[in-house]
Design an enzyme around this catalytic site. Structure first.
Site, PDB file in Angstrom:
ATOM      1  N   GLU A   1      20.238 -31.684 -23.070  1.00 35.12           N
ATOM      2  CA  GLU A   1      18.838 -31.265 -23.018  1.00 35.12           C
ATOM      3  C   GLU A   1      17.944 -32.425 -22.583  1.00 35.12           C
ATOM      4  O   GLU A   1      17.268 -33.047 -23.394  1.00 35.12           O
ATOM      5  CB  GLU A   1      18.349 -30.716 -24.368  1.00 35.12           C
ATOM      6  CG  GLU A   1      16.946 -30.133 -24.263  1.00 35.12           C
ATOM      7  CD  GLU A   1      16.386 -29.631 -25.582  1.00 35.12           C
ATOM      8  OE1 GLU A   1      15.279 -29.062 -25.573  1.00 35.12           O
ATOM      9  OE2 GLU A   1      17.045 -29.806 -26.623  1.00 35.12           O
TER      10      GLU A   1
ATOM     11  N   LYS B   1      20.261 -27.565 -20.886  1.00 36.12           N
ATOM     12  CA  LYS B   1      18.995 -26.980 -21.327  1.00 36.12           C
ATOM     13  C   LYS B   1      17.867 -27.781 -20.696  1.00 36.12           C
ATOM     14  O   LYS B   1      17.778 -28.991 -20.893  1.00 36.12           O
ATOM     15  CB  LYS B   1      18.894 -26.986 -22.855  1.00 36.12           C
ATOM     16  CG  LYS B   1      17.591 -26.385 -23.394  1.00 36.12           C
ATOM     17  CD  LYS B   1      17.631 -26.228 -24.903  1.00 36.12           C
ATOM     18  CE  LYS B   1      16.326 -25.662 -25.445  1.00 36.12           C
ATOM     19  NZ  LYS B   1      16.364 -25.407 -26.901  1.00 36.12           N
TER      20      LYS B   1
END
Length: 290
Positions: A172, A208
């Site tokens: 992420e 992500k």
């Protein structure tokens, strides 16, 4: 479980507020800091909110693909089962564990992850509890090539350790939606990610990211053979704005936290709570289908 994560319809419910973000999350839920004392009570209250969400009839595998959990949640139970086990066995929802311990101070336009103490033990517990994978967040504030290189290097170094533990890492590297050069930062980020993916061999990661400035910008990541899934955080956009932006990006699905929980309150009746959660899940699911 991996097959469902890679190919299933739906989105990720990010229920991973950590100790630092839990007080704000509880306030948004209608519980003020004066109503509890200490971390133990705070975590009990945030867990009660998560249980109410996960046990609600709206929270099903028909629209929820996976749930991201905080470490404290991993050791707790729902209906006599560990939360990760319960999610998969009872709801058919894939459990993921957030493993990062927050962010370092900003330098070179980015915030790297802090060190993760006892990482091996944490990954072992995640695997034993039944989690499919992990999620680890860092933040990009500016299009600084050196800083972004550090972010991606750190993400993939940690991903290698997670993969060695038999888990799927969700990288992420969030790009701050308020960055004045967000689009340029996304270009640098994607280029670095693609370089690292080329060295994975047959192994896979998930990614992500922030919803991109240019629609379908991450199409090549979504189609990449080494990427299990690409998911998007709401990043500070309102739920309506995030849903609208997400729907313009084909193959990109949501991994929303604040946008998912918006409007829920401890003071709502079960009927009111269900109606609010149902509306949120329906809208985010629809935006994730394009």
């Amino acid at each position: 479980m991996l097959s469902r994560f890679e190919t299933g319809r739906g989105f990720l419910a990010a229920l991973d507020q950590s100790g630092g973000s839990s007080p704000k999350a509880l306030q948004l839920y209608g519980i003020e800091p004066s109503e509890y004392s200490g971390d133990e009570q705070m975590f009990d209250l945030i867990h009660a909110e998560r249980v109410r969400i996960m046990t609600d009839p709206a929270f099903t595998s028909e629209r929820i693909l996976a749930a991201i959990l905080f470490e404290d949640t991993l050791g707790r139970e729902i209906e006599g089962k560990g939360v990760a086990e319960w999610l998969w066995a009872t709801k058919g929802i894939v459990p993921i564990l957030k493993i990062d311990k927050g962010l370092r101070d900003e330098a070179d336009g980015v915030q790297l992850m802090r060190d993760i103490p006892d990482l091996g033990d944490l990954l072992g517990r995640a695997k034993a509890a039944g989690a499919l994978g992990t999620k680890e967040r860092s933040v990009i504030h500016a299009a600084d090539e050196g800083g972004i290189a550090q972010i991606v290097d750190q993400q993939f170094d940690l991903a290698s350790t997670v993969l060695d533990a038999g888990l799927l890492p969700i990288l992420e590297p969030e790009v701050d939606i308020h960055a004045p050069d967000k689009a340029a930062a996304e270009e640098q980020l994607k280029a670095r990610i693609l370089e690292h993916l080329a060295g994975l061999g047959d192994r896979k990661v998930a990614v992500k990211i922030s919803i991109p400035s240019v629609d379908d910008f991450y199409a090549d990541l979504i189609a990449h053979r080494n990427v299990a899934r690409v998911v998007a955080l709401s990043g500070g956009y309102s739920r309506e704005d995030a849903d609208e932006r997400l729907a313009r990006n084909h193959g990109l699905i949501a991994s929303f936290s604040r946008a998912l929980l918006d409007g829920l309150s401890v003071h709502q009746t079960d009927q009111e709570f269900h109606a609010t959660l149902e509306a949120s899940i329906a809208a985010i699911y629809k935006a994730s289908l394009t």
